[in-house]
Each structure stands twice: as C-alpha cells, then as structure tokens.
Design an enzyme around this catalytic site. Structure first.
Site, PDB file in Angstrom:
ATOM      1  N   LYS A 159       3.661  -4.583  10.499  1.00 53.61           N
ATOM      2  CA  LYS A 159       3.295  -3.212  10.862  1.00 53.61           C
ATOM      3  C   LYS A 159       4.507  -2.572  11.551  1.00 53.61           C
ATOM      4  O   LYS A 159       5.288  -3.274  12.207  1.00 53.61           O
ATOM      5  CB  LYS A 159       2.106  -3.294  11.833  1.00 53.61           C
ATOM      6  N   CYS A 215       7.170   8.027   7.944  1.00 55.07           N
ATOM      7  CA  CYS A 215       5.721   8.144   8.105  1.00 55.07           C
ATOM      8  C   CYS A 215       5.329   9.622   7.998  1.00 55.07           C
ATOM      9  O   CYS A 215       5.764  10.439   8.814  1.00 55.07           O
ATOM     10  CB  CYS A 215       5.318   7.585   9.456  1.00 55.07           C
ATOM     11  N   GLY A 272       4.588   1.144  -3.959  1.00 49.84           N
ATOM     12  CA  GLY A 272       3.735   2.290  -4.249  1.00 49.84           C
ATOM     13  C   GLY A 272       2.824   2.020  -5.427  1.00 49.84           C
ATOM     14  O   GLY A 272       3.249   2.072  -6.579  1.00 49.84           O
TER      15      GLY A 272
HETATM   16  C1  LIG Z   1      -3.417   1.845   6.127  1.00 45.71           C
HETATM   17  C2  LIG Z   1      -1.938   1.953   5.881  1.00 45.71           C
HETATM   18  C3  LIG Z   1      -1.050   1.784   6.942  1.00 45.71           C
HETATM   19  C4  LIG Z   1       0.335   1.890   6.727  1.00 45.71           C
HETATM   20  N1  LIG Z   1       1.188   1.686   7.770  1.00 45.71           N
HETATM   21  C5  LIG Z   1       2.535   1.737   7.556  1.00 45.71           C
HETATM   22  C6  LIG Z   1       3.446   1.455   8.598  1.00 45.71           C
HETATM   23  O1  LIG Z   1       3.072   1.119   9.724  1.00 45.71           O
HETATM   24  N2  LIG Z   1       4.782   1.557   8.327  1.00 45.71           N
HETATM   25  C7  LIG Z   1       5.259   1.892   7.083  1.00 45.71           C
HETATM   26  O2  LIG Z   1       6.484   1.942   6.901  1.00 45.71           O
HETATM   27  N3  LIG Z   1       4.413   2.120   6.062  1.00 45.71           N
HETATM   28  C8  LIG Z   1       3.076   2.051   6.265  1.00 45.71           C
HETATM   29  N4  LIG Z   1       2.211   2.270   5.226  1.00 45.71           N
HETATM   30  C9  LIG Z   1       2.771   2.571   3.883  1.00 45.71           C
HETATM   31  C10 LIG Z   1       2.831   1.309   3.013  1.00 45.71           C
HETATM   32  O3  LIG Z   1       3.691   0.343   3.572  1.00 45.71           O
HETATM   33  C11 LIG Z   1       3.334   1.663   1.607  1.00 45.71           C
HETATM   34  O4  LIG Z   1       4.615   2.238   1.687  1.00 45.71           O
HETATM   35  C12 LIG Z   1       2.407   2.644   0.898  1.00 45.71           C
HETATM   36  O5  LIG Z   1       1.058   2.365   1.204  1.00 45.71           O
HETATM   37  C13 LIG Z   1       2.606   2.617  -0.632  1.00 45.71           C
HETATM   38  O6  LIG Z   1       2.326   1.351  -1.157  1.00 45.71           O
HETATM   39  P1  LIG Z   1       0.874   0.957  -1.770  1.00 45.71           P
HETATM   40  O7  LIG Z   1       0.517   2.027  -2.745  1.00 45.71           O
HETATM   41  O8  LIG Z   1       1.081  -0.401  -2.372  1.00 45.71           O
HETATM   42  O9  LIG Z   1      -0.091   0.926  -0.611  1.00 45.71           O
HETATM   43  C14 LIG Z   1       0.825   2.175   5.429  1.00 45.71           C
HETATM   44  C15 LIG Z   1      -0.078   2.347   4.363  1.00 45.71           C
HETATM   45  C16 LIG Z   1      -1.441   2.242   4.570  1.00 45.71           C
HETATM   46  C17 LIG Z   1      -2.374   2.420   3.400  1.00 45.71           C
END
Ligand SMILES: Cc1cc2nc3c(=O)[nH]c(=O)nc-3n(C[C@H](O)[C@H](O)[C@H](O)COP(=O)(O)O)c2cc1C
Length: 306
Positions: free
Chosen positions: A48, A132, A244
């Site tokens: 995280k 973010c 993504g």
């Molecule tokens: C619930 C949640 C919390 C996330 N928290 C972070 C975070 O703390 N730091 C970060 O760089 N990305 C965070 N992300 C983004 C993910 O790391 C990722 O870049 C994004 O969800 C796209 O990938 P995915 O489609 O496989 O989920 C978060 C995503 C979700 C859904």
C-alpha cells in the site's frame, strides 16, 4: 520433448520468479497478507502507498463496484512509515522482492523517507506514487513534468535503491511525464494508476463516493493502460511495469507484447481472491508452450515490430 518455458524476470538487479506482481493498495497493508500473496504465487509485491505520517483516508463510501471496474477514493489511508516498517520487518527472507510504495506532499518529506528507507534491507525497491487521482497535493504532481523530475531527483539523491515511478493516465501526454521521470533518475516506471472518474446515485441525486471523484480500475481501463505502456516503450528504453485491468493470461501477454517488463495485478485480486495467480501462471505457461516460446523475454515488445 518440449522444455517448460521460463517465466522469471530479471530487472532492476532483482529476480522475480514470474512477471505477476501485486499492485499497490490491494491487500498490501499487513505483513501476514503480503506473505499470503507471495505464497499464492506472486512474483513480487508492491505495498500500500505509505507516507511519512499516519493518514486516515477519506470517509465512506470509498469504493463502489461498477461491474466493469472498481471506482475508489480511499484517500491513501496508512499507518505511516515507521509503523509500517515494523510490520515489514517480519517479512525478511521471503522469496519475492518487496517493493515499498510511497507518496509525499513535499520534496522535504520525500528526502526524509528516502533516508529512512535506504537502510531498510527488507525493501528491494521503491515505487513512487505521484498519481493518486483523488488526493489533493498528490494528483497534481503527476501532471507536471517539472515537479515529477524534481521529486524523483530529490528521492534518488537520498535513496540507494531502484526507484519506480507510477504514472497517471490523467494527463494529455504520458510520454512527456515518463521522460521527466527518467530525466530525474527513475530506474523504471509503472503505467498506470487509476483513471479519474465519478458515479452518481440517481435516486438521491448525489455522487456515490463521499470524495465525489475517484479512480477507475479494472477491465474498463485495460486498453488505456496498454496504450500507455506501448507509447512509453516506443519512445523510451526503460523497464515498464504494466498495470490496469489485467484479469487473464491473455491480458498479461498483451501487456508484455506492448513492451511491459512485468505486470501488476490489482482489482482482479480484490474481486476474485488470491487464486488468480496460479490460474494466470498456468495460462501463461500454456500460451508460451503452444506458441513455442521458451521464455517471456521472447514475447516482450513484439507488438512494436514494423
Ligand atoms: C482499492 C484500491 C486502492 C488502491 N490504492 C493504491 C495505492 O495506495 N497506491 C497506488 O499507487 N495505487 C493504488 N491503487 C491503484 C492500483 O495499484 C492500480 O494502479 C489500479 O487499480 C489499476 O490496476 P487494476 O485495474 O489491476 O486494479 C489502488 C486501487 C484500488 C482499486
């Protein structure tokens, strides 16, 4: 007799036994869960995002499932760096690299984080989250190449570990931002963080998320992420972690062919649990075998051929 294809990835001086890495913010807040992710087959984990000081995050509701993806506005809740390092300490000696995701509201904070983490050998690399989309003071950094370059430079000057910069898709020219990160000394990039988005509850006529805007993740953003990886690797010779909407082995291969060195999985784990690693790894081996590739290195960047 066919030889089993190898899935390992060597990059940043690190060895990942396979290209599937846990994305930041998904299950990455406690040591026991990170350990379970690695035991479930992940080639590496990103924690995280952690800041210098503890942070509560946004009020609920912070996440909504839209079927084609998740919309979240967590607001970077975390216990702060010192507490989190105590947690990570218990992970010493695991067989997958641990990447610490960090964020900072100023270069001074970043320098302090860099100094603290430099001596912390449990962490193999740092991923700098400048992207973010729902935290004021962070989302602005990723849009500004001057800020990105000087943030990365400040961190690199004080941190003796590989630095990966996580980029935002919420910009008009991601290559320009990627170049700025590399100019600042980034060793690798992660593309992409979530796509700024919103959803409205039509019964009450108000935004669903307390924070109004959130970040869209999941399959809906995959083509955007693939495009970003392709654009960056077309212009720059730097390792890129694709992220993504990845849900299947097919999706992983797509990112590798777009030029990704490895990939990160987020929403698919939040929705489908940890068994996804084994399922995707089997699919990757099957694909490589079927097509006669002996390693994922042979697949990487194929879509750039002219
Ligand atoms: C619930 C949640 C919390 C996330 N928290 C972070 C975070 O703390 N730091 C970060 O760089 N990305 C965070 N992300 C983004 C993910 O790391 C990722 O870049 C994004 O969800 C796209 O990938 P995915 O489609 O496989 O989920 C978060 C995503 C979700 C859904």
């Amino acid at each position: 007799m066919s030889i089993e294809p190898t899935l390992n990835v060597e990059t940043l001086g690190l060895r990942f036994r396979n290209p599937l890495i846990l994305a930041a913010g998904i299950l990455g807040l406690t040591a026991p869960i990170l350990k379970r992710v690695i035991e479930s087959g992940a080639g590496g984990v990103v924690t995280k995002s952690i800041g210098l000081k503890p942070r509560k995050g946004h009020p609920n509701p912070t996440i909504v499932d839209l079927d084609f993806g998740l919309l979240n506005s967590m607001g970077l809740p975390n216990p702060g760096l010192e507490e989190f390092m105590k947690e990570l300490e218990t992970l010493r000696g695991l067989e997958a690299p641990i990447i610490l995701s960090i964020y900072a509201f100023s270069e001074d904070e970043l320098v302090e984080i860099g100094r603290i983490v430099s001596d912390f050998d449990v962490v193999s690399a740092v991923e700098l989250n400048v992207s973010c989309p729902h935290v004021d003071g962070i989302s602005e950094i990723a849009k500004n190449p001057v800020l990105v370059e000087s943030y990365v430079r400040a961190l690199k000057r004080h941190l003796d570990k590989p630095v990966i910069v996580k980029l935002s898709p919420n910009v008009s020219d991601i290559v320009r931002i990627a170049e700025a990160a590399v100019d600042g000394g980034a060793d690798a990039l992660t593309a992409i963080n979530t796509v700024r988005a919103m959803s409205i509850d039509i019964e009450v006529g108000r935004p669903v998320l307390a924070g109004i805007f959130g970040g869209l993740s999941g399959p809906a953003i995959r083509p955007i992420a693939v495009r970003c990886v392709y654009e960056i690797t077309e212009s720059l010779n730097v390792p890129v972690f694709g992220c993504g909407g990845i849900e299947t082995a097919h999706d992983v291969i797509e990112f590798l062919m777009a030029g990704a060195t490895a990939v990160q999985l987020g929403s698919v784990i939040a929705r489908g649990g940890l068994r996804v690693f084994k399922r995707i790894l089997k699919g990757l081996k099957d694909f490589l075998e079927r097509r006669g590739y002996s390693s994922i290195d042979e697949v990487r960047g194929l879509a750039h051929r002219r």
